[in-house]
Design a protein around this motif. Structure first.
Motif, PDB file in Angstrom:
ATOM      1  N   ASN A 196      -2.930  -3.620  -4.197  1.00 22.39           N
ATOM      2  CA  ASN A 196      -2.923  -2.633  -3.120  1.00 22.39           C
ATOM      3  C   ASN A 196      -2.183  -3.154  -1.892  1.00 22.39           C
ATOM      4  O   ASN A 196      -1.524  -2.387  -1.189  1.00 22.39           O
ATOM      5  CB  ASN A 196      -4.347  -2.238  -2.735  1.00 22.39           C
ATOM      6  N   GLN A 197      -2.267  -4.444  -1.629  1.00 21.87           N
ATOM      7  CA  GLN A 197      -1.581  -5.014  -0.483  1.00 21.87           C
ATOM      8  C   GLN A 197      -0.062  -5.005  -0.657  1.00 21.87           C
ATOM      9  O   GLN A 197       0.670  -5.002   0.327  1.00 21.87           O
ATOM     10  CB  GLN A 197      -2.074  -6.443  -0.217  1.00 21.87           C
ATOM     11  N   LEU A 198       0.389  -4.974  -1.893  1.00 23.50           N
ATOM     12  CA  LEU A 198       1.828  -4.930  -2.157  1.00 23.50           C
ATOM     13  C   LEU A 198       2.425  -3.560  -1.834  1.00 23.50           C
ATOM     14  O   LEU A 198       3.636  -3.430  -1.681  1.00 23.50           O
ATOM     15  CB  LEU A 198       2.112  -5.276  -3.622  1.00 23.50           C
ATOM     16  N   GLY A 199       1.585  -2.547  -1.743  1.00 26.44           N
ATOM     17  CA  GLY A 199       2.069  -1.206  -1.431  1.00 26.44           C
ATOM     18  C   GLY A 199       2.411  -0.428  -2.681  1.00 26.44           C
ATOM     19  O   GLY A 199       2.162  -0.871  -3.800  1.00 26.44           O
ATOM     20  N   PRO A 200       3.000   0.764  -2.511  1.00 28.54           N
ATOM     21  CA  PRO A 200       3.315   1.600  -3.666  1.00 28.54           C
ATOM     22  C   PRO A 200       4.384   0.948  -4.538  1.00 28.54           C
ATOM     23  O   PRO A 200       5.254   0.236  -4.046  1.00 28.54           O
ATOM     24  CB  PRO A 200       3.828   2.897  -3.058  1.00 28.54           C
ATOM     25  N   GLU A 201       4.275   1.216  -5.822  1.00 30.15           N
ATOM     26  CA  GLU A 201       5.266   0.675  -6.756  1.00 30.15           C
ATOM     27  C   GLU A 201       6.542   1.495  -6.685  1.00 30.15           C
ATOM     28  O   GLU A 201       6.548   2.645  -6.264  1.00 30.15           O
ATOM     29  CB  GLU A 201       4.699   0.680  -8.167  1.00 30.15           C
TER      30      GLU A 201
END
Length: 67
Positions: free
Chosen positions: A23-28
């Motif tokens: 979730n911390q990486l953001g949207p794929e």
């Protein structure tokens, strides 16, 4: 037949940690590409251009193709 013990299942903490990192990486990439494909046809520099684009989208959807 010799029974082998099953490996221990990971605890819920491992999964929640992995989900939090994801979730911390953001949207794929594919998620953002799809949303951009939906929004891009409606991007306009002025209200008249937006009206024309919305009319085209409505015309296509009334024809049943959606494209």
């Amino acid at each position: 037949m010799i029974a082998r013990p099953l490996p221990a299942a990971p605890s819920n903490g491992v999964y929640s940690d992995m989900e939090e990192e994801d979730n911390q990486l953001g949207p794929e990439r594919d998620e953002t590409d799809r949303s951009y494909q939906l929004v891009r046809p409606l991007m306009a520099d002025d209200p008249d251009e937006l009206s024309r684009k919305l009319a085209e989208v409505n015309k296509r959807s009334s024809q049943g193709s959606g494209r």
